[in-house]
Design a protein around this motif. Structure first.
Motif, PDB file in Angstrom:
ATOM      1  N   ILE A  71      18.147 -80.856-164.364  1.00 23.67           N
ATOM      2  CA  ILE A  71      19.084 -81.937-164.660  1.00 23.67           C
ATOM      3  C   ILE A  71      20.178 -81.932-163.604  1.00 23.67           C
ATOM      4  O   ILE A  71      20.596 -80.869-163.121  1.00 23.67           O
ATOM      5  N   SER A  72      20.629 -83.120-163.227  1.00 24.45           N
ATOM      6  CA  SER A  72      21.722 -83.250-162.271  1.00 24.45           C
ATOM      7  C   SER A  72      22.460 -84.552-162.547  1.00 24.45           C
ATOM      8  O   SER A  72      21.999 -85.371-163.347  1.00 24.45           O
ATOM      9  N   ARG A  73      23.601 -84.721-161.904  1.00 25.47           N
ATOM     10  CA  ARG A  73      24.362 -85.950-162.123  1.00 25.47           C
ATOM     11  C   ARG A  73      25.117 -86.319-160.852  1.00 25.47           C
ATOM     12  O   ARG A  73      25.433 -85.461-160.037  1.00 25.47           O
ATOM     13  N   ASP A  74      25.397 -87.612-160.738  1.00 28.30           N
ATOM     14  CA  ASP A  74      26.201 -88.140-159.645  1.00 28.30           C
ATOM     15  C   ASP A  74      27.306 -88.960-160.298  1.00 28.30           C
ATOM     16  O   ASP A  74      27.072 -90.109-160.725  1.00 28.30           O
ATOM     17  N   ASN A  75      28.497 -88.389-160.411  1.00 30.56           N
ATOM     18  CA  ASN A  75      29.582 -89.080-161.109  1.00 30.56           C
ATOM     19  C   ASN A  75      30.058 -90.315-160.345  1.00 30.56           C
ATOM     20  O   ASN A  75      30.587 -91.238-160.951  1.00 30.56           O
ATOM     21  N   ALA A  76      29.858 -90.344-159.046  1.00 33.72           N
ATOM     22  CA  ALA A  76      30.240 -91.527-158.275  1.00 33.72           C
ATOM     23  C   ALA A  76      29.349 -92.713-158.612  1.00 33.72           C
ATOM     24  O   ALA A  76      29.760 -93.875-158.472  1.00 33.72           O
ATOM     25  N   LYS A  77      28.135 -92.427-159.064  1.00 37.14           N
ATOM     26  CA  LYS A  77      27.192 -93.487-159.415  1.00 37.14           C
ATOM     27  C   LYS A  77      27.009 -93.629-160.925  1.00 37.14           C
ATOM     28  O   LYS A  77      26.176 -94.424-161.374  1.00 37.14           O
ATOM     29  N   ASN A  78      27.767 -92.861-161.705  1.00 38.15           N
ATOM     30  CA  ASN A  78      27.622 -92.892-163.171  1.00 38.15           C
ATOM     31  C   ASN A  78      26.162 -92.727-163.588  1.00 38.15           C
ATOM     32  O   ASN A  78      25.656 -93.453-164.459  1.00 38.15           O
ATOM     33  N   THR A  79      25.502 -91.779-162.976  1.00 35.28           N
ATOM     34  CA  THR A  79      24.069 -91.606-163.210  1.00 35.28           C
ATOM     35  C   THR A  79      23.750 -90.123-163.436  1.00 35.28           C
ATOM     36  O   THR A  79      24.299 -89.254-162.763  1.00 35.28           O
ATOM     37  N   VAL A  80      22.850 -89.890-164.386  1.00 34.08           N
ATOM     38  CA  VAL A  80      22.326 -88.553-164.619  1.00 34.08           C
ATOM     39  C   VAL A  80      20.817 -88.586-164.392  1.00 34.08           C
ATOM     40  O   VAL A  80      20.167 -89.603-164.680  1.00 34.08           O
ATOM     41  N   TYR A  81      20.294 -87.503-163.844  1.00 31.43           N
ATOM     42  CA  TYR A  81      18.884 -87.439-163.459  1.00 31.43           C
ATOM     43  C   TYR A  81      18.178 -86.300-164.187  1.00 31.43           C
ATOM     44  O   TYR A  81      18.805 -85.329-164.610  1.00 31.43           O
ATOM     45  N   LEU A  82      16.866 -86.423-164.259  1.00 32.97           N
ATOM     46  CA  LEU A  82      16.032 -85.341-164.744  1.00 32.97           C
ATOM     47  C   LEU A  82      14.797 -85.266-163.864  1.00 32.97           C
ATOM     48  O   LEU A  82      13.935 -86.148-163.923  1.00 32.97           O
ATOM     49  N   GLN A  83      14.755 -84.242-163.030  1.00 31.86           N
ATOM     50  CA  GLN A  83      13.581 -83.983-162.203  1.00 31.86           C
ATOM     51  C   GLN A  83      12.608 -83.153-163.017  1.00 31.86           C
ATOM     52  O   GLN A  83      12.966 -82.070-163.485  1.00 31.86           O
ATOM     53  N   MET A  84      11.407 -83.657-163.175  1.00 31.39           N
ATOM     54  CA  MET A  84      10.405 -82.991-164.000  1.00 31.39           C
ATOM     55  C   MET A  84       9.206 -82.640-163.138  1.00 31.39           C
ATOM     56  O   MET A  84       8.552 -83.549-162.594  1.00 31.39           O
ATOM     57  N   ASN A  85       8.939 -81.363-163.003  1.00 38.30           N
ATOM     58  CA  ASN A  85       7.807 -80.873-162.231  1.00 38.30           C
ATOM     59  C   ASN A  85       6.821 -80.144-163.139  1.00 38.30           C
ATOM     60  O   ASN A  85       7.169 -79.781-164.266  1.00 38.30           O
ATOM     61  N   SER A  86       5.637 -79.926-162.626  1.00 40.78           N
ATOM     62  CA  SER A  86       4.601 -79.195-163.382  1.00 40.78           C
ATOM     63  C   SER A  86       4.473 -79.735-164.801  1.00 40.78           C
ATOM     64  O   SER A  86       4.444 -78.972-165.776  1.00 40.78           O
ATOM     65  N   LEU A  87       4.375 -81.036-164.890  1.00 35.75           N
ATOM     66  CA  LEU A  87       4.342 -81.671-166.203  1.00 35.75           C
ATOM     67  C   LEU A  87       3.094 -81.287-166.986  1.00 35.75           C
ATOM     68  O   LEU A  87       2.009 -81.088-166.412  1.00 35.75           O
ATOM     69  N   LYS A  88       3.269 -81.196-168.298  1.00 37.64           N
ATOM     70  CA  LYS A  88       2.203 -80.815-169.217  1.00 37.64           C
ATOM     71  C   LYS A  88       1.991 -81.940-170.227  1.00 37.64           C
ATOM     72  O   LYS A  88       2.922 -82.719-170.495  1.00 37.64           O
ATOM     73  N   PRO A  89       0.810 -82.016-170.823  1.00 34.92           N
ATOM     74  CA  PRO A  89       0.581 -83.056-171.838  1.00 34.92           C
ATOM     75  C   PRO A  89       1.622 -83.019-172.965  1.00 34.92           C
ATOM     76  O   PRO A  89       1.991 -84.074-173.490  1.00 34.92           O
ATOM     77  N   GLU A  90       2.111 -81.846-173.294  1.00 34.55           N
ATOM     78  CA  GLU A  90       3.105 -81.747-174.369  1.00 34.55           C
ATOM     79  C   GLU A  90       4.483 -82.274-173.966  1.00 34.55           C
ATOM     80  O   GLU A  90       5.386 -82.354-174.807  1.00 34.55           O
ATOM     81  N   ASP A  91       4.651 -82.642-172.712  1.00 36.25           N
ATOM     82  CA  ASP A  91       5.894 -83.297-172.287  1.00 36.25           C
ATOM     83  C   ASP A  91       5.863 -84.800-172.563  1.00 36.25           C
ATOM     84  O   ASP A  91       6.867 -85.488-172.363  1.00 36.25           O
ATOM     85  N   THR A  92       4.719 -85.299-173.003  1.00 33.70           N
ATOM     86  CA  THR A  92       4.604 -86.716-173.304  1.00 33.70           C
ATOM     87  C   THR A  92       5.582 -87.122-174.400  1.00 33.70           C
ATOM     88  O   THR A  92       5.585 -86.514-175.484  1.00 33.70           O
ATOM     89  N   ALA A  93       6.413 -88.104-174.113  1.00 32.15           N
ATOM     90  CA  ALA A  93       7.447 -88.528-175.055  1.00 32.15           C
ATOM     91  C   ALA A  93       8.217 -89.700-174.448  1.00 32.15           C
ATOM     92  O   ALA A  93       8.058 -90.015-173.265  1.00 32.15           O
ATOM     93  N   VAL A  94       9.049 -90.309-175.271  1.00 28.07           N
ATOM     94  CA  VAL A  94      10.058 -91.222-174.758  1.00 28.07           C
ATOM     95  C   VAL A  94      11.306 -90.399-174.477  1.00 28.07           C
ATOM     96  O   VAL A  94      11.752 -89.624-175.337  1.00 28.07           O
ATOM     97  N   TYR A  95      11.851 -90.561-173.282  1.00 25.96           N
ATOM     98  CA  TYR A  95      13.005 -89.779-172.856  1.00 25.96           C
ATOM     99  C   TYR A  95      14.256 -90.671-172.865  1.00 25.96           C
ATOM    100  O   TYR A  95      14.228 -91.813-172.397  1.00 25.96           O
TER     101      TYR A  95
END
Length: 116
Positions: free
Chosen positions: A70-94
């Motif tokens: 997780i990371s954020r850029d306060n100048a852009k009012n944006t938060v990020y989530l980098q997701m690697n090595s994804l698994k089927p159990e990560d399937t969801a609405v985020y």
């Protein structure tokens, strides 16, 4: 008015990566701890990751540690989530939102599907 707009979801094979973004507006973004949440079909919504206002303190759900960032850029009012090595159990609405129980507004979320 308050808006939280999540984007970046999609269909990826197991082992793939995605980067989610959440653009916030209508409130003072840079003073809030932000969280990413997810809800899989038939399951309760769960907290995936949090980041404090200045980005110094970060927490993760045990099942995503070492794979998500997780990371954020306060100048852009944006938060990020980098997701690697994804698994089927990560399937969801985020979803993203300030990590406070009293915050009741949710955006529309972004669908992540991990499947071959």
């Amino acid at each position: 008015q308050v808006q939280l707009v999540e984007s970046g979801g999609g269909l990826v094979p197991p082992g793939g990566s995605l980067r989610l973004s959440c653009a916030a507006s209508g409130f003072t973004f840079n003073i809030y701890t932000m969280g990413w949440y997810r809800q899989a079909p038939g399951k309760q919504r769960e907290l995936v990751a949090t980041i404090t206002s200045g980005g110094r303190l970060i927490t993760y759900l045990d099942s995503v540690k070492g794979r998500f960032t997780i990371s954020r850029d306060n100048a852009k009012n944006t938060v990020y989530l980098q997701m690697n090595s994804l698994k089927p159990e990560d399937t969801a609405v985020y979803y993203c939102k300030p990590n406070y129980d009293s915050w009741s507004y949710w955006g529309q979320g972004t669908q992540v599907t991990v499947s071959s």
